[in-house]
Design an enzyme around this catalytic site. Structure first.
Site, mmCIF file in Angstrom:
data_model
loop_
_atom_site.group_PDB
_atom_site.id
_atom_site.type_symbol
_atom_site.label_atom_id
_atom_site.label_comp_id
_atom_site.label_asym_id
_atom_site.label_seq_id
_atom_site.Cartn_x
_atom_site.Cartn_y
_atom_site.Cartn_z
ATOM 1 N N ASP A 191 31.818 30.837 -20.642
ATOM 2 C CA ASP A 191 32.900 31.501 -19.727
ATOM 3 C C ASP A 191 33.545 32.705 -20.282
ATOM 4 O O ASP A 191 34.312 32.608 -21.323
ATOM 5 C CB ASP A 191 33.922 30.400 -19.337
ATOM 6 N N ASN B 295 35.764 34.870 -18.909
ATOM 7 C CA ASN B 295 36.890 35.366 -18.280
ATOM 8 C C ASN B 295 38.026 34.275 -18.103
ATOM 9 O O ASN B 295 38.964 34.445 -17.191
ATOM 10 C CB ASN B 295 36.802 35.871 -16.551
ATOM 11 N N ASP C 170 38.345 31.172 -16.652
ATOM 12 C CA ASP C 170 38.703 30.387 -15.528
ATOM 13 C C ASP C 170 37.994 29.036 -15.409
ATOM 14 O O ASP C 170 37.890 28.173 -14.446
ATOM 15 C CB ASP C 170 38.222 31.066 -13.984
ATOM 16 N N ASP D 275 29.687 32.143 -16.724
ATOM 17 C CA ASP D 275 29.137 33.215 -15.829
ATOM 18 C C ASP D 275 28.237 33.960 -16.406
ATOM 19 O O ASP D 275 27.799 33.731 -17.449
ATOM 20 C CB ASP D 275 30.738 33.797 -15.594
ATOM 21 N N ASP E 69 15.950 31.489 -10.093
ATOM 22 C CA ASP E 69 15.783 30.465 -9.467
ATOM 23 C C ASP E 69 15.669 30.636 -7.903
ATOM 24 O O ASP E 69 16.300 31.469 -7.590
ATOM 25 C CB ASP E 69 17.082 29.266 -9.577
ATOM 26 N N ASP F 88 12.300 26.177 -6.659
ATOM 27 C CA ASP F 88 13.019 24.767 -6.236
ATOM 28 C C ASP F 88 12.151 23.856 -5.432
ATOM 29 O O ASP F 88 11.858 24.329 -4.082
ATOM 30 C CB ASP F 88 14.241 24.926 -5.963
ATOM 31 N N GLU G 122 8.619 23.732 -8.928
ATOM 32 C CA GLU G 122 9.098 22.465 -9.094
ATOM 33 C C GLU G 122 8.701 21.648 -8.243
ATOM 34 O O GLU G 122 8.707 21.802 -6.839
ATOM 35 C CB GLU G 122 10.514 22.471 -9.194
ATOM 36 N N HIS H 18 18.428 20.485 -16.114
ATOM 37 C CA HIS H 18 20.027 19.910 -15.364
ATOM 38 C C HIS H 18 20.082 18.850 -14.579
ATOM 39 O O HIS H 18 21.013 18.763 -13.951
ATOM 40 C CB HIS H 18 20.644 21.394 -14.472
ATOM 41 N N ASP H 19 19.038 18.368 -14.374
ATOM 42 C CA ASP H 19 18.867 17.206 -13.206
ATOM 43 C C ASP H 19 18.781 15.780 -14.146
ATOM 44 O O ASP H 19 18.795 14.720 -13.482
ATOM 45 C CB ASP H 19 17.912 17.248 -12.240
HETATM 46 O O1 ISL Z 1 18.019 15.384 -9.338
HETATM 47 C C1 ISL Z 1 17.090 14.734 -8.742
HETATM 48 C C2 ISL Z 1 17.503 13.264 -8.922
HETATM 49 O O2 ISL Z 1 18.386 12.866 -9.794
HETATM 50 C C3 ISL Z 1 15.895 14.890 -8.365
HETATM 51 O O3 ISL Z 1 15.569 14.314 -7.189
HETATM 52 C C4 ISL Z 1 15.959 16.536 -7.659
HETATM 53 O O4 ISL Z 1 16.928 16.564 -6.607
HETATM 54 C C5 ISL Z 1 14.589 16.975 -7.646
HETATM 55 O O5 ISL Z 1 14.110 17.251 -8.608
HETATM 56 C C6 ISL Z 1 15.104 18.265 -6.770
HETATM 57 O O6 ISL Z 1 15.691 19.139 -7.734
HETATM 58 C C7 ISL Z 1 16.037 20.344 -7.284
HETATM 59 O O7 ISL Z 1 16.481 20.748 -5.911
HETATM 60 C C8 ISL Z 1 17.867 20.179 -5.502
HETATM 61 C C9 ISL Z 1 18.772 20.157 -6.641
HETATM 62 O O8 ISL Z 1 20.014 19.348 -6.344
HETATM 63 C C10 ISL Z 1 18.554 20.349 -8.158
HETATM 64 O O9 ISL Z 1 19.368 20.591 -8.968
HETATM 65 C C11 ISL Z 1 17.175 20.992 -8.144
HETATM 66 O O10 ISL Z 1 16.713 20.924 -9.603
HETATM 67 C C12 ISL Z 1 18.246 20.592 -4.208
HETATM 68 O O11 ISL Z 1 18.213 21.912 -4.374
HETATM 69 CA CA CA Z 2 34.177 32.388 -15.742
#
Ligand code: ISL
Ligand code: CA
Length: 562
Positions: A20, A22, A24, A28, A97, A204, A262, A336-337
């Site tokens: 971060d 700035n 907040d 960013d 992305d 995605d 993905e 991140h999931d």
């Molecule tokens: O995060 C999941 C289960 O916990 C997965 O089913 C995920 O939703 C799937 O892999 C698709 O992910 C992507 O599209 C989603 C988004 O929420 C995720 O962060 C992204 O990586 C919808 O855009």
């Molecule tokens: Ca920030």
């Protein structure tokens, strides 16, 4: 000559949690730009940036309201130009992305589409209620499709008396790729980004863009959640056509751009077809079969069960073998999931965290494919350790808690499952130093920093030659240096062993042996079942000793004598 991404290592940045600039409390773009030397020193080739587009942030930017603008929360287009320039100046590339299965419901395309007489009505999937049902009443949804986040996949719109499809949150309406205007609008936007200097796209849930027409019920009773049937919702009949068209219209192959799709619920044969160089579709797919081995088969991720190592080896081997001649693999244990790999597959106790994070990295990075590091993985960052629902932010986590507790699960159990599987485990702020907010921000962050940042952080890891960070640096260097790591043939050893993960990589006269003890007990090296170590050189290891026994979570990489 091998394509450039065969030697590349990708680093995923989840911008709201990286740095971060700035104060907040939200990461960013200028925060990212401030840390480019860190990435260059690590040896990173490509940065994949999770969405920074204008968005109402219902799903943290995976709900895009404007594809060609940066959300003010993250900065401006000028900041993004600066980031691209900073990366390119250091020999790194930027992959954006691309979220085009759906937009935000705030996108002007969808706003226009809400009007039944609009020329954009058909840009989304608007459908009347199920015949014989009162619109808006229970069970009246046009099909029995569920949302990936729980609940129904259709939202009723009072104004027009119709429903729109959303495979994710109601704020993420699915685009209708059957409509050629939608496709050309997407390709035009992609060209706009390429012209701005980006080097490729992470697409995605790209294998959801072709649905079987007309939209019909899945093979469960109406009202039940449909299982995502291959061919119906996932991997529909026009997938290859759409991807070839996109590749051609954007010039993905012609311009040697990076394109990772993905893909959920895709198998090895399908992935090979998508990534075969001769097909001109994608450079690689990012798939989840190995991420589903700690849940009950055919069920949701919340139906947890422990991982059985031979299954993980079998799955990874099937992908290694299946994409050996044609196609290309992505290699990852985190994004991140998903939860943090050291907490999920390793041992995040003080005693074993470092060795287990290193050994998981070793077995993954020396496979054939393009490795992905998710921010903080290179430090051995752990799960969040949240214990109350208020600590969670993620839409999927909150929705799960709500629906599960409504259905009678007790709060303790729901919180236990969130602690294991919530996406927020991966989203706590990056740990730069031991200061109160981990050097992430001067303000209170949007999601709490992990208290263990006082000892797990970049500053400490940089100073410690035995850190997880330096181990990643060495693994990346091995890939850059050795062709056998990039292109060598993969052969699994000891397939049934419940704690050892061992394999060889071979190319011409070069041969590597990777052997890892993925368990908390000391293990003898089964020398009779491994290639001879006579004359072998230890290239990389987690422990000093070169003895015929592996310590808990020890791994070694040998160059074998020919
Ligand atoms: O995060 C999941 C289960 O916990 C997965 O089913 C995920 O939703 C799937 O892999 C698709 O992910 C992507 O599209 C989603 C988004 O929420 C995720 O962060 C992204 O990586 C919808 O855009
Ligand atoms: Ca920030």
């Amino acid at each position: 000559m091998a394509p450039w991404w065969h030697s590349a290592v990708v680093y995923q940045i989840y911008p709201r949690s990286f740095a971060d600039s700035n104060a907040d409390g939200i990461g960013d773009l200028r925060g990212v730009t401030a840390h480019l030397d860190y990435l260059a020193d690590l040896g990173i080739d490509v940065v994949w940036l999770s969405p920074v587009y204008r968005s109402p942030m219902e799903d943290n930017g995976y709900d895009i309201a404007d594809y060609t603008d940066v959300d003010p929360m993250f900065g401006s287009l000028a900041d993004l130009d600066e980031l691209i320039a900073g990366l390119h100046a250091r020999g790194m590339k930027l992959v954006m992305d691309l979220v085009v299965n759906h937009t935000s419901d705030q996108h002007r395309w969808f706003q226009e589409s809400r009007d039944p007489s609009s020329p954009k009505r058909d840009w989304y999937f608007w459908r009347p209620a199920r015949p014989g049902f009162e619109p808006g009443s229970p069970g009246a949804e046009p099909t029995n499709w569920a949302s990936f986040f729980g609940g129904r996949g259709w939202e009723y719109d009072d104004a027009s008396g119709e429903y729109y499809l959303h495979l994710f949150a109601p704020g993420q309406p699915d685009l209708n790729w059957e409509n050629p205007e939608v496709r050309s609008a997407v390709y035009e936007m992609m060209r706009w980004w390429v012209d701005r200097g980006v080097d490729g796209f992470r697409m995605d849930v790209i294998n959801l863009i072709s649905k079987t027409m007309p939209l019909t019920d899945g093979a469960v009773a109406p009202g039940d959640d449909v299982s995502y049937e291959v061919g119906l919702v996932v991997n529909g009949p026009r997938m290859h056509e759409f991807l070839k068209e996109m590749n051609r219209e954007v010039g993905l192959t012609d311009r040697s751009l990076f394109s990772v799709g993905e893909m959920v619920m895709v198998d090895v044969d399908q992935a090979r077809d998508y990534t075969d160089a001769a097909a001109n579709e994608l450079t690689m797919v990012f798939t989840f079969e190995h991420m589903m081995l700690d849940q009950e088969p055919g069920q949701l991720k919340w139906n947890h069960r422990p991982l059985h190592l031979p299954e993980l080896k079998r799955t990874l081997t099937a992908w290694q073998d299946g994409l050996a001649e044609r196609g290309w693999n992505s290699l990852f244990l985190e994004n991140h999931d998903v939860p943090r790999s050291v907490s999920r597959f390793g041992d995040d106790s003080p005693q074993h965290r470092v060795a287990s994070a290193k050994s998981l990295a070793t077995v993954l990075h020396l496979l054939r494919g393009t490795p992905y590091i998710y921010q903080g993985q290179e430090l051995g960052m752990t799960n969040a350790g949240f214990t109350s629902i208020e600590q969670y932010d993620d839409i999927e986590s909150r929705q799960f808690y709500l629906l599960a507790t409504q259905a009678g699960m007790d709060a303790e159990q729901a919180l236990g499952l969130l602690a294991l599987k919530s996406r927020d485990n991966a989203r706590t702020p990056m740990q730069w130093d031991a200061s109160p907010q981990a050097g992430f921000s001067a303000a209170t962050p949007w999601l709490a920093v992990n208290p263990n940042h006082t000892w797990i952080n970049v500053e400490a890891a940089t100073a410690d030659p035995d850190s997880v960070l330096h181990h990643y640096r060495r693994l990346i260097a091995l890939r850059h240096e050795l062709e056998v790591v990039r292109e060598g043939r993969f052969d699994l050893l000891l397939p049934a062993d419940e704690t050892l993960f061992a394999y060889t990589r071979s190319l011409g006269a070069d041969r590597l042996l990777v052997v890892a003890n993925l368990g908390g007990d000391e293990r003898g090296l089964p020398l009779g079942e491994l290639p001879s170590l006579v004359g072998a050189t230890l290239l990389l290891g987690t422990h000093d000793a070169d003895r015929p026994v592996l310590a808990a979570w020890e791994s070694r990489v040998y160059a074998l004598q020919r």
